[in-house]
Design a protein around this motif. Structure first.
Motif, PDB file in Angstrom:
ATOM      1  N   GLY A 267       0.768  -1.242   0.000  1.00 25.36           N
ATOM      2  CA  GLY A 267       0.000   0.000   0.000  1.00 25.36           C
ATOM      3  C   GLY A 267       0.797   1.289   0.000  1.00 25.36           C
ATOM      4  N   PHE A 268       2.109   1.229  -0.258  1.00 29.18           N
ATOM      5  CA  PHE A 268       2.906   2.458  -0.283  1.00 29.18           C
ATOM      6  C   PHE A 268       2.719   3.173  -1.624  1.00 29.18           C
ATOM      7  N   ASP A 269       2.710   4.497  -1.569  1.00 29.55           N
ATOM      8  CA  ASP A 269       2.475   5.326  -2.755  1.00 29.55           C
ATOM      9  C   ASP A 269       3.814   5.544  -3.465  1.00 29.55           C
ATOM     10  N   VAL A 270       4.093   4.689  -4.444  1.00 28.97           N
ATOM     11  CA  VAL A 270       5.392   4.721  -5.108  1.00 28.97           C
ATOM     12  C   VAL A 270       5.207   4.449  -6.596  1.00 28.97           C
ATOM     13  N   GLU A 271       6.012   5.101  -7.409  1.00 32.96           N
ATOM     14  CA  GLU A 271       5.984   4.917  -8.858  1.00 32.96           C
ATOM     15  C   GLU A 271       7.311   4.306  -9.309  1.00 32.96           C
ATOM     16  N   TYR A 272       7.262   3.501 -10.357  1.00 32.49           N
ATOM     17  CA  TYR A 272       8.479   2.973 -10.971  1.00 32.49           C
ATOM     18  C   TYR A 272       8.796   3.822 -12.198  1.00 32.49           C
ATOM     19  N   TRP A 273      10.009   4.384 -12.237  1.00 33.87           N
ATOM     20  CA  TRP A 273      10.402   5.261 -13.329  1.00 33.87           C
ATOM     21  C   TRP A 273      11.491   4.620 -14.184  1.00 33.87           C
ATOM     22  N   THR A 274      11.334   4.711 -15.488  1.00 35.31           N
ATOM     23  CA  THR A 274      12.344   4.281 -16.453  1.00 35.31           C
ATOM     24  C   THR A 274      13.379   5.396 -16.629  1.00 35.31           C
ATOM     25  N   PRO A 275      14.475   5.105 -17.358  1.00 26.92           N
ATOM     26  CA  PRO A 275      15.429   6.187 -17.646  1.00 26.92           C
ATOM     27  C   PRO A 275      14.783   7.374 -18.344  1.00 26.92           C
ATOM     28  N   GLN A 276      13.804   7.091 -19.200  1.00 28.24           N
ATOM     29  CA  GLN A 276      13.113   8.182 -19.916  1.00 28.24           C
ATOM     30  C   GLN A 276      12.260   9.023 -18.953  1.00 28.24           C
ATOM     31  N   ASP A 277      11.624   8.352 -18.002  1.00 28.49           N
ATOM     32  CA  ASP A 277      10.833   9.083 -17.015  1.00 28.49           C
ATOM     33  C   ASP A 277      11.709  10.034 -16.201  1.00 28.49           C
ATOM     34  N   ILE A 278      12.885   9.557 -15.812  1.00 25.52           N
ATOM     35  CA  ILE A 278      13.800  10.382 -15.022  1.00 25.52           C
ATOM     36  C   ILE A 278      14.290  11.561 -15.841  1.00 25.52           C
ATOM     37  N   ALA A 279      14.725  11.293 -17.081  1.00 23.07           N
ATOM     38  CA  ALA A 279      15.283  12.346 -17.935  1.00 23.07           C
ATOM     39  C   ALA A 279      14.247  13.417 -18.274  1.00 23.07           C
ATOM     40  N   ALA A 280      12.963  13.050 -18.242  1.00 19.58           N
ATOM     41  CA  ALA A 280      11.912  14.032 -18.545  1.00 19.58           C
ATOM     42  C   ALA A 280      11.717  15.022 -17.406  1.00 19.58           C
ATOM     43  N   ARG A 281      12.260  14.723 -16.229  1.00 18.99           N
ATOM     44  CA  ARG A 281      12.017  15.553 -15.049  1.00 18.99           C
ATOM     45  C   ARG A 281      13.284  16.111 -14.410  1.00 18.99           C
ATOM     46  N   PHE A 282      14.419  15.531 -14.747  1.00 24.89           N
ATOM     47  CA  PHE A 282      15.693  15.963 -14.165  1.00 24.89           C
ATOM     48  C   PHE A 282      16.727  16.126 -15.280  1.00 24.89           C
ATOM     49  N   PRO A 283      17.807  16.860 -15.023  1.00 26.03           N
ATOM     50  CA  PRO A 283      18.861  17.016 -16.036  1.00 26.03           C
ATOM     51  C   PRO A 283      19.830  15.841 -16.066  1.00 26.03           C
ATOM     52  N   PHE A 284      19.424  14.707 -15.526  1.00 24.72           N
ATOM     53  CA  PHE A 284      20.251  13.499 -15.544  1.00 24.72           C
ATOM     54  C   PHE A 284      19.324  12.307 -15.707  1.00 24.72           C
ATOM     55  N   THR A 285      19.883  11.158 -15.939  1.00 22.27           N
ATOM     56  CA  THR A 285      19.079   9.951 -15.951  1.00 22.27           C
ATOM     57  C   THR A 285      19.840   8.837 -15.243  1.00 22.27           C
ATOM     58  N   LYS A 286      19.102   7.783 -14.895  1.00 25.10           N
ATOM     59  CA  LYS A 286      19.657   6.617 -14.214  1.00 25.10           C
ATOM     60  C   LYS A 286      19.016   5.368 -14.817  1.00 25.10           C
ATOM     61  N   PRO A 287      19.557   4.186 -14.581  1.00 22.84           N
ATOM     62  CA  PRO A 287      18.974   2.975 -15.166  1.00 22.84           C
ATOM     63  C   PRO A 287      17.525   2.730 -14.756  1.00 22.84           C
ATOM     64  N   ALA A 288      17.130   3.213 -13.580  1.00 19.21           N
ATOM     65  CA  ALA A 288      15.759   3.103 -13.086  1.00 19.21           C
ATOM     66  C   ALA A 288      15.675   3.894 -11.791  1.00 19.21           C
ATOM     67  N   ALA A 289      14.448   4.116 -11.326  1.00 22.71           N
ATOM     68  CA  ALA A 289      14.274   4.807 -10.045  1.00 22.71           C
ATOM     69  C   ALA A 289      12.882   4.518  -9.502  1.00 22.71           C
TER      70      ALA A 289
END
Length: 409
Positions: free
Chosen positions: A151-173
């Protein structure tokens, strides 16, 4: 034990003048004696006085010094050990329940902050938990599934999801909702002032405890180096890592950690929702911002050195942290370090804090919030001990026993 090295950055965020407190020189009595004036002592004292107990707090130096002044105060429900690891170690119920307790504690801290008349820099934030390498992706996927299942409020982000919101990307988050940040020094001073002026808490500074004697009539007597004496029914030790000077805990592991704050940054719009940022690598890098736009970065944990810390070591680690920040946010331009400091950081071998009784001190409870979530653990401890001392000991208190051994589920 010297807990910190370097200036604390936190008083730059507020200009309020808080009172100093006298030294204890007399003989006094109380229901509960709280030893230590950091975040643990402040929260425990607040909860106990709110419930009508007569509480006295002793601080060896000045309140909000020690480890509190070195805290970077990321308030998160996720821990250094993942929910997946804890469920494997302790069983699904206990592992998931501990994570729920941490989430509830963040909500409790929000409630406490809302009671204070001052703005203590408490802000709700989400957290970005990054895979450091591709090898971490599978672990993050499993963690996401377990967090969602409970029941925790958490999203799984791909590298594209990260790059769309930050000036960097990671393999996942994982993007986790429900966390927060605070100015730890401001919180302690405001909380103690509130408890003192509105709830009757007695506070004494420069009144370190040098000796404790059990009283055959019940309770214990604590003697201070200022010739003071306190007779209390119950003692609660909230001295943090200095507890290891009084008693050695088999579960405790102490290391050095490092942190910096930058000068204020004019434009942080590229930092999505000013989220807390940390990573899967161990030791991990973590970052946050402050109300006035500075960047806080910390990590690089390493074993305690026999010779202690030198200024050269602290400066070298500080520059390394600054390079890590610039690598993630290069568009912010040259950043300057405003404060750099180091401190003793404690953790435990099994990932749970140390809270409860030790038979070597029959009239005492200990609060040792060792781990990356120290303030969250302190809130958990304050609620559990307040329940215990007013008649209903929670089942979970036994999980955190300072004398626990390796547990099997």
């Amino acid at each position: 034990m010297k807990l910190t090295s370097g200036p604390s950055p936190w008083e730059q965020e507020f200009n309020d003048t808080y009172p100093s407190y006298p030294q204890l020189e007399d003989s006094v009595t109380c229901d509960v004696l709280v030893i230590g004036g950091g975040i643990s002592g402040a929260l425990v004292s607040y909860e106990l006085t709110k419930r009508g107990l007569d509480v006295l707090l002793l601080e060896e130096h000045t309140v909000a010094g020690g480890s509190t002044s070195a805290s970077t105060a990321l308030l998160q429900f996720m821990n250094d050990d993942s929910i997946t690891e804890l469920m494997k170690r302790f069983g699904e119920y206990k592992g998931s329940r501990f994570y729920k307790m941490c989430l509830e504690a963040v909500e409790r801290l929000a409630s406490v902050a809302s009671q204070l008349p001052e703005d203590i820099g408490f802000r709700r934030r989400s957290s970005l938990y990054c895979a450091s390498t591709r090898q971490d992706v599978k672990l993050l996927q499993q963690e996401y599934e377990n967090l969602r299942r409970y029941g925790f409020d958490v999203e799984y982000w791909t590298p594209q999801d990260i790059a769309a919101r930050f000036p960097f990307t990671k393999p996942a988050a994982l993007y986790c909702h429900g966390d927060a940040e605070v100015n730890p020094v401001h919180m302690v001073k405001a909380l103690l002032n509130y408890s003192h002026t509105r709830q009757g808490l007695r506070i004494y500074e420069h009144s370190g405890v040098v000796r404790v004697e059990e009283d055959h009539l019940g309770g214990a007597i604590a003697y201070t180096h200022g010739m003071g004496k306190v007779h209390a029914k119950t003692l609660i030790w909230t001295v943090g890592y200095e507890a290891q000077d009084w008693k050695k805990d088999a579960q405790a592991v102490l290391e050095y950690t490092y942190a910096i704050t930058t000068e204020p940054v004019e434009d942080l719009s590229s930092w999505h929702e000013r989220a807390l940022i940390w990573e899967a690598a161990r030791p991990y890098l973590y970052l946050r911002t402050t109300v006035d736009g500075r960047i806080v970065a910390g990590g690089l944990d390493e074993p305690l050195a026999e010779g202690g810390l030198t200024e050269e070591i602290v400066q070298e680690r500080s520059q390394k942290l600054l390079k890590e920040v610039m690598a993630l946010f290069p568009q912010l331009g040259p950043l300057n370090i405003e404060c750099s400091w180091s401190g003793v950081f404690g953790s435990t071998k099994d990932g749970l804090p140390l809270i409860g009784r030790d038979p070597r001190f029959p009239s005492s409870y200990f609060v040792e919030g060792y781990g990356g979530n120290g303030t969250v653990y302190s809130m958990i401890a304050a609620d559990m001990l307040a329940d215990t001392l007013t008649g209903k000991e929670p089942e979970e208190l036994s999980w955190f026993s300072p004398i626990r051994r390796k547990q099997k589920h």
